[in-house]
Design a protein around this motif. Structure first.
Motif, PDB file in Angstrom:
ATOM      1  N   MET A  46       0.832  -1.213   0.000  1.00  0.00           N
ATOM      2  CA  MET A  46       0.000   0.000   0.000  1.00  0.00           C
ATOM      3  C   MET A  46       0.865   1.262   0.000  1.00  0.00           C
ATOM      4  O   MET A  46       0.581   2.214  -0.725  1.00  0.00           O
ATOM      5  N   LYS A  47       1.916   1.264   0.813  1.00  0.00           N
ATOM      6  CA  LYS A  47       2.797   2.441   0.895  1.00  0.00           C
ATOM      7  C   LYS A  47       3.469   2.730  -0.444  1.00  0.00           C
ATOM      8  O   LYS A  47       3.789   3.874  -0.739  1.00  0.00           O
ATOM      9  N   LEU A  48       3.671   1.686  -1.232  1.00  0.00           N
ATOM     10  CA  LEU A  48       4.271   1.878  -2.556  1.00  0.00           C
ATOM     11  C   LEU A  48       3.230   2.326  -3.590  1.00  0.00           C
ATOM     12  O   LEU A  48       3.577   2.592  -4.735  1.00  0.00           O
ATOM     13  N   GLY A  49       1.982   2.388  -3.190  1.00  0.00           N
ATOM     14  CA  GLY A  49       0.937   2.898  -4.075  1.00  0.00           C
ATOM     15  C   GLY A  49       0.180   1.857  -4.879  1.00  0.00           C
ATOM     16  O   GLY A  49      -0.569   2.203  -5.792  1.00  0.00           O
ATOM     17  N   PHE A  50       0.349   0.594  -4.540  1.00  0.00           N
ATOM     18  CA  PHE A  50      -0.369  -0.457  -5.241  1.00  0.00           C
ATOM     19  C   PHE A  50      -1.699  -0.733  -4.539  1.00  0.00           C
ATOM     20  O   PHE A  50      -1.832  -0.520  -3.336  1.00  0.00           O
ATOM     21  N   LYS A  51      -2.672  -1.218  -5.305  1.00  0.00           N
ATOM     22  CA  LYS A  51      -4.007  -1.482  -4.777  1.00  0.00           C
ATOM     23  C   LYS A  51      -4.093  -2.917  -4.253  1.00  0.00           C
ATOM     24  O   LYS A  51      -4.105  -3.874  -5.032  1.00  0.00           O
ATOM     25  N   PRO A  52      -4.175  -3.069  -2.922  1.00  0.00           N
ATOM     26  CA  PRO A  52      -4.282  -4.423  -2.379  1.00  0.00           C
ATOM     27  C   PRO A  52      -5.676  -5.001  -2.592  1.00  0.00           C
ATOM     28  O   PRO A  52      -6.673  -4.290  -2.538  1.00  0.00           O
ATOM     29  N   LEU A  53      -5.726  -6.282  -2.861  1.00  0.00           N
ATOM     30  CA  LEU A  53      -6.993  -7.003  -2.965  1.00  0.00           C
ATOM     31  C   LEU A  53      -7.265  -7.750  -1.664  1.00  0.00           C
ATOM     32  O   LEU A  53      -8.405  -8.076  -1.362  1.00  0.00           O
ATOM     33  N   THR A  54      -6.223  -7.996  -0.901  1.00  0.00           N
ATOM     34  CA  THR A  54      -6.339  -8.656   0.383  1.00  0.00           C
ATOM     35  C   THR A  54      -6.817  -7.642   1.411  1.00  0.00           C
ATOM     36  O   THR A  54      -6.203  -6.586   1.566  1.00  0.00           O
ATOM     37  N   PRO A  55      -7.900  -7.937   2.108  1.00  0.00           N
ATOM     38  CA  PRO A  55      -8.408  -6.984   3.099  1.00  0.00           C
ATOM     39  C   PRO A  55      -7.442  -6.807   4.272  1.00  0.00           C
ATOM     40  O   PRO A  55      -6.673  -7.713   4.592  1.00  0.00           O
ATOM     41  N   ALA A  56      -7.504  -5.650   4.918  1.00  0.00           N
ATOM     42  CA  ALA A  56      -6.701  -5.398   6.115  1.00  0.00           C
ATOM     43  C   ALA A  56      -7.101  -6.382   7.215  1.00  0.00           C
ATOM     44  O   ALA A  56      -8.243  -6.820   7.279  1.00  0.00           O
ATOM     45  N   LYS A  57      -6.127  -6.746   8.034  1.00  0.00           N
ATOM     46  CA  LYS A  57      -6.351  -7.662   9.168  1.00  0.00           C
ATOM     47  C   LYS A  57      -6.895  -9.020   8.734  1.00  0.00           C
ATOM     48  O   LYS A  57      -7.603  -9.684   9.481  1.00  0.00           O
ATOM     49  N   ASN A  58      -6.562  -9.418   7.523  1.00  0.00           N
ATOM     50  CA  ASN A  58      -6.983 -10.710   6.998  1.00  0.00           C
ATOM     51  C   ASN A  58      -6.109 -11.802   7.631  1.00  0.00           C
ATOM     52  O   ASN A  58      -4.890 -11.714   7.571  1.00  0.00           O
ATOM     53  N   PRO A  59      -6.695 -12.832   8.222  1.00  0.00           N
ATOM     54  CA  PRO A  59      -5.891 -13.871   8.868  1.00  0.00           C
ATOM     55  C   PRO A  59      -5.334 -14.893   7.880  1.00  0.00           C
ATOM     56  O   PRO A  59      -5.414 -16.094   8.104  1.00  0.00           O
ATOM     57  N   SER A  60      -4.775 -14.411   6.798  1.00  0.00           N
ATOM     58  CA  SER A  60      -4.230 -15.274   5.762  1.00  0.00           C
ATOM     59  C   SER A  60      -2.762 -14.927   5.542  1.00  0.00           C
ATOM     60  O   SER A  60      -2.325 -13.821   5.824  1.00  0.00           O
ATOM     61  N   GLN A  61      -2.029 -15.866   5.020  1.00  0.00           N
ATOM     62  CA  GLN A  61      -0.624 -15.639   4.710  1.00  0.00           C
ATOM     63  C   GLN A  61      -0.432 -15.323   3.231  1.00  0.00           C
ATOM     64  O   GLN A  61       0.668 -15.426   2.696  1.00  0.00           O
ATOM     65  N   ILE A  62      -1.513 -14.906   2.596  1.00  0.00           N
ATOM     66  CA  ILE A  62      -1.483 -14.570   1.171  1.00  0.00           C
ATOM     67  C   ILE A  62      -1.814 -13.097   1.006  1.00  0.00           C
ATOM     68  O   ILE A  62      -2.737 -12.587   1.629  1.00  0.00           O
ATOM     69  N   VAL A  63      -1.043 -12.426   0.162  1.00  0.00           N
ATOM     70  CA  VAL A  63      -1.293 -11.017  -0.156  1.00  0.00           C
ATOM     71  C   VAL A  63      -1.427 -10.905  -1.668  1.00  0.00           C
ATOM     72  O   VAL A  63      -0.534 -11.310  -2.407  1.00  0.00           O
ATOM     73  N   SER A  64      -2.545 -10.350  -2.113  1.00  0.00           N
ATOM     74  CA  SER A  64      -2.781 -10.135  -3.539  1.00  0.00           C
ATOM     75  C   SER A  64      -2.982  -8.650  -3.771  1.00  0.00           C
ATOM     76  O   SER A  64      -3.576  -7.959  -2.942  1.00  0.00           O
ATOM     77  N   PHE A  65      -2.496  -8.189  -4.923  1.00  0.00           N
ATOM     78  CA  PHE A  65      -2.656  -6.774  -5.253  1.00  0.00           C
ATOM     79  C   PHE A  65      -2.581  -6.563  -6.755  1.00  0.00           C
ATOM     80  O   PHE A  65      -2.027  -7.381  -7.486  1.00  0.00           O
ATOM     81  N   VAL A  66      -3.148  -5.442  -7.195  1.00  0.00           N
ATOM     82  CA  VAL A  66      -3.101  -5.036  -8.596  1.00  0.00           C
ATOM     83  C   VAL A  66      -1.868  -4.159  -8.755  1.00  0.00           C
ATOM     84  O   VAL A  66      -1.676  -3.209  -7.996  1.00  0.00           O
ATOM     85  N   HIS A  67      -1.020  -4.474  -9.744  1.00  0.00           N
ATOM     86  CA  HIS A  67       0.202  -3.680  -9.900  1.00  0.00           C
ATOM     87  C   HIS A  67       0.056  -2.563 -10.929  1.00  0.00           C
ATOM     88  O   HIS A  67       0.786  -1.573 -10.864  1.00  0.00           O
ATOM     89  N   GLY A  68      -0.825  -2.687 -11.904  1.00  0.00           N
ATOM     90  CA  GLY A  68      -1.059  -1.618 -12.873  1.00  0.00           C
ATOM     91  C   GLY A  68       0.102  -1.322 -13.812  1.00  0.00           C
ATOM     92  O   GLY A  68       0.172  -0.240 -14.393  1.00  0.00           O
ATOM     93  N   ARG A  69       0.997  -2.254 -13.973  1.00  0.00           N
ATOM     94  CA  ARG A  69       2.149  -2.073 -14.852  1.00  0.00           C
ATOM     95  C   ARG A  69       2.110  -3.120 -15.957  1.00  0.00           C
ATOM     96  O   ARG A  69       1.261  -3.990 -15.969  1.00  0.00           O
ATOM     97  N   GLU A  70       3.063  -3.049 -16.855  1.00  0.00           N
ATOM     98  CA  GLU A  70       3.146  -4.020 -17.942  1.00  0.00           C
ATOM     99  C   GLU A  70       3.426  -5.413 -17.356  1.00  0.00           C
ATOM    100  O   GLU A  70       4.465  -5.623 -16.718  1.00  0.00           O
ATOM    101  N   PRO A  71       2.515  -6.373 -17.557  1.00  0.00           N
ATOM    102  CA  PRO A  71       2.667  -7.698 -16.945  1.00  0.00           C
ATOM    103  C   PRO A  71       3.990  -8.396 -17.263  1.00  0.00           C
ATOM    104  O   PRO A  71       4.582  -9.020 -16.382  1.00  0.00           O
ATOM    105  N   GLU A  72       4.456  -8.278 -18.497  1.00  0.00           N
ATOM    106  CA  GLU A  72       5.707  -8.948 -18.870  1.00  0.00           C
ATOM    107  C   GLU A  72       6.890  -8.378 -18.085  1.00  0.00           C
ATOM    108  O   GLU A  72       7.781  -9.114 -17.678  1.00  0.00           O
ATOM    109  N   ARG A  73       6.875  -7.074 -17.881  1.00  0.00           N
ATOM    110  CA  ARG A  73       7.959  -6.425 -17.122  1.00  0.00           C
ATOM    111  C   ARG A  73       7.943  -6.878 -15.666  1.00  0.00           C
ATOM    112  O   ARG A  73       8.986  -7.165 -15.079  1.00  0.00           O
TER     113      ARG A  73
END
Length: 118
Positions: A46-73
Motif C-alpha cells: 500500500m505504501k508503494l501505491g499499489f491497490k491491495p486485494l487482500t483486506p486489512a487484518k486478513n488472517p491469511s498468509q497470502i497477499v494479492s494486489f493489482v500492480h497496474g504495470r506491464e505484466p511482462e515487465r
C-alpha cells in the motif's frame, strides 16, 4: 501386467519428519508468524501505491494486489530477482504467499524489488 510393488518408504519417512517438525514448532506459532509477515507485506504494498486485494487484518498468509504495470515487465523482474509469485488475471495481479521459512528480511527484499516498478 499386475506387478507387486513396495511401499514408498522414502516419502513416508520424509512426511513423518515434516509432521514432527511442524508439531515441534507448533501450528499456532507458524500461523502467527506468517500472518504478521503478510500484514507487513500488505502495508508495504500500500505504501508503494499499489491497490491491495487482500483486506486489512486478513488472517491469511497470502497477499494479492493489482500492480497496474506491464505484466511482462513485472514477471521478468520477479523472475530475475528469484522471487516466486503467482501472476493472475492475465498478469495484472500479483499473489504472494508467505510461509514459515520466510522472515522480515524477505519482506523487505520483496518490497525493495517491487519499488523498482512503482
Amino acid at each position: 501386467m499386475f506387478e507387486y510393488a513396495n511401499l514408498a518408504y522414502g516419502p513416508l519417512c520424509q512426511l513423518e519428519a515434516s509432521l514432527g517438525f511442524i508439531k515441534k514448532v507448533g501450528l499456532s506459532r507458524i500461523e502467527k508468524h506468517g500472518v504478521a509477515l503478510a500484514e507487513e507485506l500488505r502495508d508495504g504494498v500500500m505504501k508503494l501505491g499499489f491497490k491491495p486485494l487482500t483486506p486489512a487484518k486478513n488472517p491469511s498468509q497470502i497477499v494479492s494486489f493489482v500492480h497496474g504495470r506491464e505484466p511482462e515487465r513485472v514477471a521478468s523482474l520477479f523472475e530475475k530477482e528469484g522471487i516466486v509469485v503467482s501472476l493472475r488475471e492475465r498478469g495484472t495481479q500479483v499473489r504472494a504467499s508467505v510461509a514459515m521459512f520466510n522472515n522480515r528480511e524477505d519482506i523487505r527484499r520483496f518490497l525493495k524489488v517491487l519499488a523498482k516498478i512503482a
